[in-house]
Each structure stands twice: as C-alpha cells, then as structure tokens.
Design a protein around this motif. Structure first.
Motif, mmCIF file in Angstrom:
data_model
loop_
_atom_site.group_PDB
_atom_site.id
_atom_site.type_symbol
_atom_site.label_atom_id
_atom_site.label_comp_id
_atom_site.label_asym_id
_atom_site.label_seq_id
_atom_site.Cartn_x
_atom_site.Cartn_y
_atom_site.Cartn_z
ATOM 1 N N MET A 47 -15.769 11.360 30.391
ATOM 2 C CA MET A 47 -16.539 10.161 30.073
ATOM 3 C C MET A 47 -17.946 10.254 30.644
ATOM 4 O O MET A 47 -18.932 9.922 29.982
ATOM 5 C CB MET A 47 -15.820 8.917 30.612
ATOM 6 C CG MET A 47 -14.561 8.560 29.841
ATOM 7 S SD MET A 47 -13.554 7.313 30.682
ATOM 8 C CE MET A 47 -14.689 5.933 30.732
ATOM 9 N N GLU A 48 -18.048 10.718 31.878
ATOM 10 C CA GLU A 48 -19.362 10.836 32.510
ATOM 11 C C GLU A 48 -20.220 11.883 31.807
ATOM 12 O O GLU A 48 -21.432 11.716 31.671
ATOM 13 C CB GLU A 48 -19.189 11.172 33.988
ATOM 14 C CG GLU A 48 -18.617 10.014 34.807
ATOM 15 C CD GLU A 48 -18.209 10.431 36.205
ATOM 16 O OE1 GLU A 48 -18.341 11.637 36.524
ATOM 17 O OE2 GLU A 48 -17.745 9.562 36.973
ATOM 18 N N ALA A 49 -19.581 12.979 31.349
ATOM 19 C CA ALA A 49 -20.331 14.021 30.650
ATOM 20 C C ALA A 49 -20.921 13.484 29.338
ATOM 21 O O ALA A 49 -22.014 13.878 28.925
ATOM 22 C CB ALA A 49 -19.423 15.222 30.363
ATOM 23 N N ARG A 50 -20.189 12.584 28.685
ATOM 24 C CA ARG A 50 -20.673 11.982 27.439
ATOM 25 C C ARG A 50 -21.480 10.704 27.684
ATOM 26 O O ARG A 50 -21.922 10.061 26.741
ATOM 27 C CB ARG A 50 -19.480 11.636 26.542
ATOM 28 C CG ARG A 50 -18.634 12.816 26.104
ATOM 29 C CD ARG A 50 -19.300 13.642 25.039
ATOM 30 N NE ARG A 50 -18.384 14.634 24.479
ATOM 31 C CZ ARG A 50 -17.851 14.548 23.274
ATOM 32 N NH1 ARG A 50 -18.118 13.530 22.492
ATOM 33 N NH2 ARG A 50 -17.025 15.495 22.836
ATOM 34 N N ARG A 51 -21.613 10.316 28.941
ATOM 35 C CA ARG A 51 -22.262 9.064 29.320
ATOM 36 C C ARG A 51 -21.571 7.872 28.670
ATOM 37 O O ARG A 51 -22.198 6.948 28.155
ATOM 38 C CB ARG A 51 -23.756 9.092 28.964
ATOM 39 C CG ARG A 51 -24.529 10.157 29.719
ATOM 40 C CD ARG A 51 -26.023 10.078 29.484
ATOM 41 N NE ARG A 51 -26.725 11.085 30.257
ATOM 42 C CZ ARG A 51 -28.040 11.248 30.246
ATOM 43 N NH1 ARG A 51 -28.799 10.465 29.505
ATOM 44 N NH2 ARG A 51 -28.601 12.196 30.983
ATOM 45 N N VAL A 66 -15.669 3.255 25.314
ATOM 46 C CA VAL A 66 -14.409 3.753 24.769
ATOM 47 C C VAL A 66 -13.689 2.627 24.037
ATOM 48 O O VAL A 66 -13.177 2.814 22.929
ATOM 49 C CB VAL A 66 -13.522 4.326 25.890
ATOM 50 C CG1 VAL A 66 -12.169 4.764 25.331
ATOM 51 C CG2 VAL A 66 -14.213 5.501 26.576
ATOM 52 N N ALA A 67 -13.641 1.452 24.657
ATOM 53 C CA ALA A 67 -12.965 0.308 24.046
ATOM 54 C C ALA A 67 -13.586 -0.037 22.699
ATOM 55 O O ALA A 67 -12.879 -0.301 21.715
ATOM 56 C CB ALA A 67 -13.029 -0.892 24.981
ATOM 57 N N GLN A 68 -14.918 -0.035 22.638
ATOM 58 C CA GLN A 68 -15.598 -0.409 21.402
ATOM 59 C C GLN A 68 -15.321 0.593 20.283
ATOM 60 O O GLN A 68 -15.025 0.202 19.148
ATOM 61 C CB GLN A 68 -17.105 -0.507 21.647
ATOM 62 C CG GLN A 68 -17.898 -0.928 20.405
ATOM 63 C CD GLN A 68 -19.369 -1.110 20.711
ATOM 64 O OE1 GLN A 68 -19.773 -1.237 21.857
ATOM 65 N NE2 GLN A 68 -20.186 -1.123 19.671
ATOM 66 N N VAL A 69 -15.412 1.900 20.584
ATOM 67 C CA VAL A 69 -15.176 2.924 19.560
ATOM 68 C C VAL A 69 -13.731 2.863 19.073
ATOM 69 O O VAL A 69 -13.457 2.951 17.866
ATOM 70 C CB VAL A 69 -15.509 4.326 20.111
ATOM 71 C CG1 VAL A 69 -15.089 5.403 19.116
ATOM 72 C CG2 VAL A 69 -16.995 4.439 20.407
ATOM 73 N N VAL A 70 -12.798 2.698 20.001
ATOM 74 C CA VAL A 70 -11.383 2.637 19.627
ATOM 75 C C VAL A 70 -11.117 1.430 18.731
ATOM 76 O O VAL A 70 -10.475 1.540 17.677
ATOM 77 C CB VAL A 70 -10.502 2.578 20.893
ATOM 78 C CG1 VAL A 70 -9.070 2.172 20.533
ATOM 79 C CG2 VAL A 70 -10.492 3.931 21.592
ATOM 80 N N PRO A 82 -12.371 8.423 16.015
ATOM 81 C CA PRO A 82 -13.485 9.143 15.400
ATOM 82 C C PRO A 82 -14.326 9.874 16.445
ATOM 83 O O PRO A 82 -14.234 9.594 17.643
ATOM 84 C CB PRO A 82 -14.293 8.019 14.739
ATOM 85 C CG PRO A 82 -14.013 6.819 15.594
ATOM 86 C CD PRO A 82 -12.590 6.969 16.049
ATOM 87 N N ASP A 83 -15.143 10.823 15.973
ATOM 88 C CA ASP A 83 -16.112 11.514 16.834
ATOM 89 C C ASP A 83 -15.468 12.182 18.040
ATOM 90 O O ASP A 83 -15.966 12.100 19.160
ATOM 91 C CB ASP A 83 -17.199 10.534 17.306
ATOM 92 C CG ASP A 83 -17.935 9.898 16.139
ATOM 93 O OD1 ASP A 83 -18.132 10.589 15.129
ATOM 94 O OD2 ASP A 83 -18.283 8.714 16.242
ATOM 95 N N ASP A 84 -14.321 12.842 17.819
ATOM 96 C CA ASP A 84 -13.628 13.586 18.874
ATOM 97 C C ASP A 84 -13.091 12.699 19.994
ATOM 98 O O ASP A 84 -12.706 13.201 21.054
ATOM 99 C CB ASP A 84 -14.549 14.652 19.502
ATOM 100 C CG ASP A 84 -14.914 15.744 18.517
ATOM 101 O OD1 ASP A 84 -14.102 16.005 17.612
ATOM 102 O OD2 ASP A 84 -16.011 16.316 18.648
ATOM 103 N N ASP A 124 -11.059 20.678 22.431
ATOM 104 C CA ASP A 124 -11.790 21.720 21.720
ATOM 105 C C ASP A 124 -13.206 21.309 21.369
ATOM 106 O O ASP A 124 -13.821 21.875 20.474
ATOM 107 C CB ASP A 124 -11.052 22.079 20.430
ATOM 108 C CG ASP A 124 -10.853 20.872 19.504
ATOM 109 O OD1 ASP A 124 -10.361 21.070 18.378
ATOM 110 O OD2 ASP A 124 -11.178 19.742 19.933
ATOM 111 N N ASP A 125 -13.765 20.284 22.091
ATOM 112 C CA ASP A 125 -15.109 19.830 21.722
ATOM 113 C C ASP A 125 -16.095 20.833 22.245
ATOM 114 O O ASP A 125 -16.732 20.934 22.997
ATOM 115 C CB ASP A 125 -15.379 18.428 22.232
ATOM 116 C CG ASP A 125 -15.127 18.234 23.703
ATOM 117 O OD1 ASP A 125 -15.366 17.134 24.211
ATOM 118 O OD2 ASP A 125 -14.672 19.189 24.361
#
Length: 217
Positions: free
Chosen positions: A153-157, A163-167, A193-195, A216-217
């Motif tokens: 999560m930190e690597a993707r900022r 996460v909640a919003q995308v899910v 979506p989006d890995d 595998d990202d």
C-alpha cells in the motif's frame, strides 16, 4: 488517565454572563469552545481530582492551551486514519458476510454494509484475535494489516480509504469479484480492477488484511 477540561466544564453549563466574565479574565474570547478538543488534555487521576473545577491563573491557562493547540493537527490526522480504517473494515466485513450467506451480489453487499455499520458495536465481540507470531504488523482491532500488505500500500501510496473506494466502486461497476479461499477457513479474496486484489481474514474481532495487489505486478 483522565481527560481534563483546562477551562472547567462547569462553566459551559453555568450562566452565560458568568462564563463570559471568566473567559475574558483569563484572556480567552467569549466564543471559546469549552467542550472542544482544544480544551482537552490528559491528566492523571490524582492531578485531575486536585484541580477539579478550579480555574487556572491566566498564564497557566495560556501555556496549557498552547500545548494542546500544537497537538490538534496530530489528533485530527489520527482521527481521520481511524475513519478511513473503519471504512475499509466495514466493506471487508460485509463482503465476508455476503459470501458466508452464499448470496453475493452488489445489492447484497450494500445491504450487508448497511447492517455492519448499523450494528458495528454489536458485531465487535470482546475476544482477542489469536494470530501467528510475527504475522501482523501495526495490528490493532478492528482492522489489522500484515507487513506485506502495508508495504504494498505504501509503495502505491494507497491508504485504507483508497483501497475501500476502489473495491466498492469495483463491485458497483462490475469490475470486482469476491470468493472464499477453499483451502483456508475464514479467508476471502477480492479480485478488483487495476491489479488490486485484497486477501483478508476474519480473526476473532479483527479483520486482517493479508495482502494487497497481485504478486505479478
């Protein structure tokens, strides 16, 4: 530890003229919020008892309130993080409940989210989650993360709220699916979506995020 009102709480419930007079005397505006966070400070039980409803002298009040003011941004940041964590926790708990019912759909998910939010306190039993030593990093009820999940999560900022919003948007838009992991009792996988894949478990009273994003990202 007790929560102490630097300017005594009794003034808030007293006569308006008396309250205004005291606030003016100690150099505060008449509109000062006695019940606000800016007037709260931690105090040991003994000190709080000795102070009771006393009004500190002007200089002491100013020093105490200034120290509180410096901490208010940190307090608000912590409160915001709690709100974000609860948002993700509610969604994951609702996903698990929907899957356990065997009737998973976006409509059922939204229905379960409403139930989870409405019954949040009831749903949190007092049992302590028993987790394998070293598995959980920054673990805290009701939401915990493994070290791998936090690092990804930190690597993707990404914050918990992201996460909640995308899910949630994925489920509503049809680009996310959820299923139980057959080989692991009490574990679930959201493929979004989006890995963004979220693997999580319900451990006692805690929702534990085990991994976020595909390997595998």
């Amino acid at each position: 530890m007790r929560v102490d009102h630097i300017v005594p709480e009794r003034l808030h419930h007293g006569e308006e003229e008396g309250r205004k007079a005291v606030l003016t005397k100690i150099g505060l505006p008449e509109t000062f919020n006695i019940l606000g966070n800016e007037n709260l400070a931690p105090s040991c039980e003994s000190c709080n008892g000795r102070k009771s409803g006393s009004i500190l002298i002007e200089g002491a009040t100013a020093v105490a309130l200034t120290r509180i003011a410096r901490k208010l941004p940190i307090l608000e940041a912590n409160r915001q993080k709690k709100r974000e964590d609860r948002s993700l926790e509610f969604i994951l708990r609702a996903v698990a409940r929907s899957l356990d019912k065997g009737a998973f759909s976006s409509e059922e998910l939204l229905n379960q989210i409403q139930k989870v939010v409405a019954n949040a306190e009831r749903d949190h039993d007092p049992s302590v989650a028993r987790l394998e030593p070293g598995r959980i990093w920054a673990h805290a009820k009701p939401l915990g993360f493994t070290q791998q999940a936090r690092q990804r999560m930190e690597a993707r900022r990404f914050a918990a709220n992201d996460v909640a919003q995308v899910v949630l948007e994925g489920f509503i838009g049809g680009s996310a699916t959820a299923r139980k992991i057959p080989s692991q009792i009490g574990q679930y996988l959201i493929e979004g979506p989006d890995d963004l894949d979220v693997e999580f478990a319900i451990e006692g009273a805690t929702v534990v995020v085990l991994s976020v994003f595909r390997d595998d990202d």
